[in-house]
Design an enzyme around this catalytic site. Structure first.
Site, PDB file in Angstrom:
ATOM      1  N   ASP B  52      21.943 -87.614 -39.971  1.00  0.00           N
ATOM      2  CA  ASP B  52      20.808 -88.463 -40.352  1.00  0.00           C
ATOM      3  C   ASP B  52      20.041 -87.882 -41.546  1.00  0.00           C
ATOM      4  O   ASP B  52      19.732 -86.688 -41.565  1.00  0.00           O
ATOM      5  CB  ASP B  52      19.816 -88.579 -39.186  1.00  0.00           C
ATOM      6  CG  ASP B  52      20.382 -89.320 -37.989  1.00  0.00           C
ATOM      7  OD1 ASP B  52      21.610 -89.323 -37.812  1.00  0.00           O
ATOM      8  OD2 ASP B  52      19.572 -89.885 -37.228  1.00  0.00           O
ATOM      9  N   HIS B  54      17.491 -90.233 -43.162  1.00  0.00           N
ATOM     10  CA  HIS B  54      16.222 -90.948 -42.968  1.00  0.00           C
ATOM     11  C   HIS B  54      15.268 -90.877 -44.167  1.00  0.00           C
ATOM     12  O   HIS B  54      14.093 -90.523 -44.022  1.00  0.00           O
ATOM     13  CB  HIS B  54      15.507 -90.447 -41.710  1.00  0.00           C
ATOM     14  CG  HIS B  54      16.050 -91.058 -40.443  1.00  0.00           C
ATOM     15  ND1 HIS B  54      16.111 -92.416 -40.242  1.00  0.00           N
ATOM     16  CD2 HIS B  54      16.552 -90.497 -39.327  1.00  0.00           C
ATOM     17  CE1 HIS B  54      16.631 -92.660 -39.048  1.00  0.00           C
ATOM     18  NE2 HIS B  54      16.920 -91.529 -38.475  1.00  0.00           N
ATOM     19  N   ASP B  80      22.169 -93.681 -40.700  1.00  0.00           N
ATOM     20  CA  ASP B  80      20.714 -93.450 -40.686  1.00  0.00           C
ATOM     21  C   ASP B  80      20.224 -92.870 -42.012  1.00  0.00           C
ATOM     22  O   ASP B  80      19.629 -91.799 -42.079  1.00  0.00           O
ATOM     23  CB  ASP B  80      20.286 -92.596 -39.478  1.00  0.00           C
ATOM     24  CG  ASP B  80      20.219 -93.422 -38.192  1.00  0.00           C
ATOM     25  OD1 ASP B  80      20.756 -94.550 -38.200  1.00  0.00           O
ATOM     26  OD2 ASP B  80      19.611 -92.964 -37.214  1.00  0.00           O
ATOM     27  N   ASP B  83      14.694 -95.578 -43.168  1.00  0.00           N
ATOM     28  CA  ASP B  83      13.621 -95.585 -42.158  1.00  0.00           C
ATOM     29  C   ASP B  83      12.977 -94.198 -42.023  1.00  0.00           C
ATOM     30  O   ASP B  83      13.631 -93.180 -42.145  1.00  0.00           O
ATOM     31  CB  ASP B  83      14.094 -96.033 -40.772  1.00  0.00           C
ATOM     32  CG  ASP B  83      14.208 -97.554 -40.650  1.00  0.00           C
ATOM     33  OD1 ASP B  83      13.589 -98.251 -41.474  1.00  0.00           O
ATOM     34  OD2 ASP B  83      14.904 -98.023 -39.733  1.00  0.00           O
ATOM     35  N   ARG B  84      11.719 -94.237 -41.698  1.00  0.00           N
ATOM     36  CA  ARG B  84      10.899 -93.063 -41.373  1.00  0.00           C
ATOM     37  C   ARG B  84      10.507 -92.228 -42.591  1.00  0.00           C
ATOM     38  O   ARG B  84       9.361 -91.864 -42.735  1.00  0.00           O
ATOM     39  CB  ARG B  84      11.563 -92.173 -40.317  1.00  0.00           C
ATOM     40  CG  ARG B  84      11.789 -92.928 -39.018  1.00  0.00           C
ATOM     41  CD  ARG B  84      11.919 -91.999 -37.825  1.00  0.00           C
ATOM     42  NE  ARG B  84      11.926 -92.780 -36.590  1.00  0.00           N
ATOM     43  CZ  ARG B  84      12.930 -92.844 -35.711  1.00  0.00           C
ATOM     44  NH1 ARG B  84      14.005 -92.123 -35.891  1.00  0.00           N
ATOM     45  NH2 ARG B  84      12.845 -93.598 -34.645  1.00  0.00           N
ATOM     46  N   ASN B 112      22.472 -96.676 -36.392  1.00  0.00           N
ATOM     47  CA  ASN B 112      21.691 -97.737 -35.736  1.00  0.00           C
ATOM     48  C   ASN B 112      20.531 -98.219 -36.604  1.00  0.00           C
ATOM     49  O   ASN B 112      20.022 -99.327 -36.402  1.00  0.00           O
ATOM     50  CB  ASN B 112      21.175 -97.267 -34.369  1.00  0.00           C
ATOM     51  CG  ASN B 112      20.286 -96.048 -34.453  1.00  0.00           C
ATOM     52  OD1 ASN B 112      20.606 -95.086 -35.133  1.00  0.00           O
ATOM     53  ND2 ASN B 112      19.158 -96.086 -33.795  1.00  0.00           N
ATOM     54  N   HIS B 113      20.117 -97.417 -37.595  1.00  0.00           N
ATOM     55  CA  HIS B 113      19.032 -97.863 -38.476  1.00  0.00           C
ATOM     56  C   HIS B 113      19.517 -98.746 -39.631  1.00  0.00           C
ATOM     57  O   HIS B 113      18.693 -99.318 -40.338  1.00  0.00           O
ATOM     58  CB  HIS B 113      18.240 -96.673 -39.016  1.00  0.00           C
ATOM     59  CG  HIS B 113      17.282 -96.129 -37.995  1.00  0.00           C
ATOM     60  ND1 HIS B 113      15.962 -96.512 -37.949  1.00  0.00           N
ATOM     61  CD2 HIS B 113      17.467 -95.295 -36.954  1.00  0.00           C
ATOM     62  CE1 HIS B 113      15.372 -95.902 -36.929  1.00  0.00           C
ATOM     63  NE2 HIS B 113      16.262 -95.156 -36.309  1.00  0.00           N
ATOM     64  N   HIS B 162      28.334 -92.439 -35.546  1.00  0.00           N
ATOM     65  CA  HIS B 162      26.902 -92.141 -35.619  1.00  0.00           C
ATOM     66  C   HIS B 162      26.329 -91.707 -34.266  1.00  0.00           C
ATOM     67  O   HIS B 162      25.660 -90.691 -34.154  1.00  0.00           O
ATOM     68  CB  HIS B 162      26.093 -93.340 -36.143  1.00  0.00           C
ATOM     69  CG  HIS B 162      24.627 -93.049 -36.155  1.00  0.00           C
ATOM     70  ND1 HIS B 162      24.067 -92.153 -37.043  1.00  0.00           N
ATOM     71  CD2 HIS B 162      23.612 -93.467 -35.364  1.00  0.00           C
ATOM     72  CE1 HIS B 162      22.771 -92.055 -36.804  1.00  0.00           C
ATOM     73  NE2 HIS B 162      22.462 -92.840 -35.784  1.00  0.00           N
ATOM     74  N   ARG B 210      17.053 -94.836 -24.154  1.00  0.00           N
ATOM     75  CA  ARG B 210      16.704 -95.521 -25.402  1.00  0.00           C
ATOM     76  C   ARG B 210      16.628 -97.032 -25.225  1.00  0.00           C
ATOM     77  O   ARG B 210      16.100 -97.731 -26.074  1.00  0.00           O
ATOM     78  CB  ARG B 210      17.761 -95.253 -26.478  1.00  0.00           C
ATOM     79  CG  ARG B 210      17.826 -93.853 -27.009  1.00  0.00           C
ATOM     80  CD  ARG B 210      18.926 -93.808 -28.050  1.00  0.00           C
ATOM     81  NE  ARG B 210      19.242 -92.484 -28.535  1.00  0.00           N
ATOM     82  CZ  ARG B 210      18.745 -91.948 -29.660  1.00  0.00           C
ATOM     83  NH1 ARG B 210      17.886 -92.622 -30.386  1.00  0.00           N
ATOM     84  NH2 ARG B 210      19.118 -90.753 -30.046  1.00  0.00           N
ATOM     85  N   HIS B 237      22.474 -88.718 -34.996  1.00  0.00           N
ATOM     86  CA  HIS B 237      21.645 -89.570 -34.129  1.00  0.00           C
ATOM     87  C   HIS B 237      20.549 -88.861 -33.354  1.00  0.00           C
ATOM     88  O   HIS B 237      19.646 -89.502 -32.856  1.00  0.00           O
ATOM     89  CB  HIS B 237      22.582 -90.311 -33.154  1.00  0.00           C
ATOM     90  CG  HIS B 237      22.015 -91.510 -32.464  1.00  0.00           C
ATOM     91  ND1 HIS B 237      21.200 -92.421 -33.085  1.00  0.00           N
ATOM     92  CD2 HIS B 237      22.157 -91.955 -31.187  1.00  0.00           C
ATOM     93  CE1 HIS B 237      20.887 -93.385 -32.224  1.00  0.00           C
ATOM     94  NE2 HIS B 237      21.433 -93.113 -31.067  1.00  0.00           N
TER      95      HIS B 237
END
Lengths: 310, 314
Positions: B52, B54, B80, B83-84, B112-113, B162, B210, B237
């Site tokens: 990740d 991000h 990923d 995001d964030r 998943n993002h 992932h 989750r 992840h």
């Protein structure tokens, strides 16, 4: 113990569309009403050092007892992916004591059913013992807990006591996050308001401004800092013990590194607003949409008689 | 539109935003490359695997400094990208440009993002609108995400994904049959691949806290390796304090590549270097020094001079 193993509250929000039903539920109306009510009464007050009366003091003592338990919980040695599983020990210790803890806050006899429900909200307000994280869903559970005690008339509503309760809870939670390196639950990263908290920002802004009247003067004793002073470490330090907004900002500085505008762009933008009235009301609207209106947050909320699904 | 890829890369490295029309053209080009990839791409070592990121753009640049520049180093990214972090736009733009420039040396699988739904909640949508004044680039990027592949196998030995395994996917051939060209569904095999986590506390599959995917235990992992004749599972992840974690006697590894995650977690990051002899080395690194020196350039306004406050405050 299973999250829903208490057998007291029911899980009702199981998939995305259930959130729409939640937004029409009596529970939602009540939680929203409590938040606005608490934000209304804190205007013009600083966080006090002590409770104003014996009933509120019982609640503050209870939080302090939980905080002592936290201090006495050993960390689990060894390598962990991130969070320290010692948090589970703390969580389980509170589960064991949950009924006594709630009973210690009561000012009059209470039904077993209500005590059980309150105790589950209290336990859920600590964070997740499965994921070792803490976020606004857990904070919501504390609102439900305090709101429940208030609705059952176990303490009288006044601004300073509400501030003290939320500050005591905030202090304990911040300590827990650092001690057990709890992950931000469902964090939006730099694009959220904050990794863990929302309510301290609402109450803190509402300490400075009457949320119902943009024209009224602030009744806050002492200097009201400008919103833009969130980037001024002296002003943040001077205000963090008196005001919940600045308490939360101060915590960000202790856990985050790098420039404020980059690690907290949302708060940075908000700090460009001219009035605390606008900030407080914006934060309440944001809470409705981003906390109460979001499936990942409210899916863990439990329903019973105090907060009803239908 | 004719894209000058090297020129675009030069701009992005300096965190200068490309024009909207250029971003749209880049996404279209990347889709053309991704559409032909199998759901299980076969790669040959040496390759460096990244977890990740991000949106931590300066830490991505740090990875290239530490693990080697492309095309000298081959890269497999495990998803990923967005995001964030503060620089998701810059991060995914650069990775797309690298994919176009070196299509056989850069591989991007889906996390998943990389999803419309998730990016609307976790920052990428907000960031696109703030930086570009509209959601057009977000739409281009998220349409492109639908084309990203789901997994890779390095030298018939290391299965890379992932998130993790799925109870509906016993054999790699079953992964190849998934119709992946769509938004990530809420459940089912495609969701499991990007959402699942290994769990030392159960042997089989169990419900994930989750709310998506599953947790899977050692027995599940061993069976998967056995059936598919591979030796280990490499996934991302999950945040790891030390940048990586090995479970179940080393047959499942997590690689995490966002140091000091979200400017606060104080964690290390790593990339996994798989050499052509099959040896594996977690190259651990800390946050890039540039993170502390980012210059503010918007002052509450986007590139069009419009206020970037969320609607709640207007």
């Amino acid at each position: 113990m299973d999250q829903w193993g208490f057998g007291v509250l029911s899980k009702k929000i199981n998939e995305g569309p259930d959130v729409q039903k939640f937004l029409k539920s009596p529970a939602y109306k009540e939680l929203d009403r409590l938040l606005v009510l608490f934000a209304s009464v804190v205007h013009g007050h600083q966080c006090p050092k002590a409770a104003s009366n014996a009933n509120a003091a019982k609640l503050v003592n209870m939080i302090s007892l939980m905080s002592d338990t936290l201090d006495q919980t050993p960390l689990e040695p060894g390598q962990h992916r991130f969070g320290n599983p010692g948090f589970k020990t703390f969580w389980n210790a509170i589960v064991e004591k949950r009924t006594q803890l709630v009973e210690s806050c009561l000012s009059k006899p209470e039904s077993e059913e209500n005590i059980n429900e309150l105790s589950v909200y209290l336990v859920f307000s600590l964070g997740s013992q499965v994921r070792l994280d803490y976020g606004t869903g857990h904070e919501l559970s504390f609102l439900a807990f305090v709101g429940g005690l208030y609705r059952l008339n176990h303490f009288e509503l006044n601004g300073p006591d509400i501030l003290l309760l939320f500050k005591s809870y905030l202090d304990m939670t911040q300590k827990s996050i650092i001690r057990f390196t709890l992950e931000p639950a469902g964090s939006h990263g730099v694009w959220g308001l904050d990794d863990h908290f929302h309510i301290p920002y609402i109450l803190g802004a509402a300490q400075f401004a009457d949320i119902h009247d943009s024209a009224s003067d602030s009744k806050y004793p002492g200097d009201v800092p400008k919103p833009s002073s969130v980037t001024n470490s002296h002003i943040v330090n001077d205000n963090k013990e008196k005001n919940l907004f600045f308490d939360a900002i101060s915590f960000i500085y202790t856990v985050k590194s790098g420039p404020f505008f980059a690690h907290s762009p949302m708060l940075y933008d908000i700090s460009g607003l001219p009035s605390w009235y606008k900030i407080a009301n914006g934060l309440i609207k944001m809470y409705r949409a981003e906390v109460l209106g979001k499936f990942p947050v409210v899916q863990h909320f439990g329903f019973g008689t105090l907060y009803q699904w239908q | 539109m004719v894209l000058n890829i090297d020129e675009c890369i030069e701009h992005v490295i300096k965190t200068e935003l490309l024009d909207e029309a250029v971003v749209v053209a880049i996404c279209a080009k990347v889709k053309e490359l991704l559409v032909d990839e199998s759901n299980v791409i076969q790669l040959a070592a040496p390759v460096t695997v990244v977890g990740d990121v991000h949106g931590q753009f300066y830490d991505l640049i740090e990875i290239f400094r530490i693990a080697g520049q492309c095309p000298d180093t081959n890269y497999l990214f495990l998803g990923d990208y967005v995001d964030r972090g503060y620089f998701s736009v810059e991060t995914i733009t650069l990775l797309c440009l690298m994919k176009i420039r070196y299509p056989q040396r850069v591989h991007l699988i889906r996390g998943n993002h990389e999803s419309r739904g998730i990016t609307q909640s976790y920052g990428f949508y907000t960031e696109c609108v703030r930086k570009y004044g509209s959601a057009n680039v977000w739409k281009s990027f998220t349409d492109m995400f639908d084309y990203m592949t789901l997994s890779a196998v390095i030298d018939n030995t290391v299965f890379c994904v992932h998130g993790g395994l799925s109870p509906s996917l016993v054999h790699l051939d079953q992964i190849k049959l998934i119709d992946r060209f769509r938004e990530i569904p809420h459940e089912g095999p495609m969701a499991d691949l990007v959402w699942s986590d290994p769990s030392p506390s159960n042997n089989d599959f169990a419900v994930s806290p989750r709310g998506a995917g599953y947790t899977f235990g050692k027995r599940v992992a061993e069976r998967f390796l056995d059936v598919n004749n591979v030796q280990s599972i490499l996934r991302a992840h999950q945040l790891c304090q030390n940048g990586y974690q090995q479970l179940f006697g080393g047959i499942v590894s997590t690689v995490w590549s966002a140091p000091n995650y979200c400017y606060r977690c104080g964690n290390m990051a790593s990339v996994l270097e798989v050499s052509d002899t099959g040896s594996q080395f977690f190259n651990v690194f800390d946050a890039a020094p540039e993170n502390a020196k980012i210059q503010e350039n918007n002052d509450h306004y986007n590139m069009n001079g419009e206020s970037i406050l969320p609607d709640y405050f207007v």
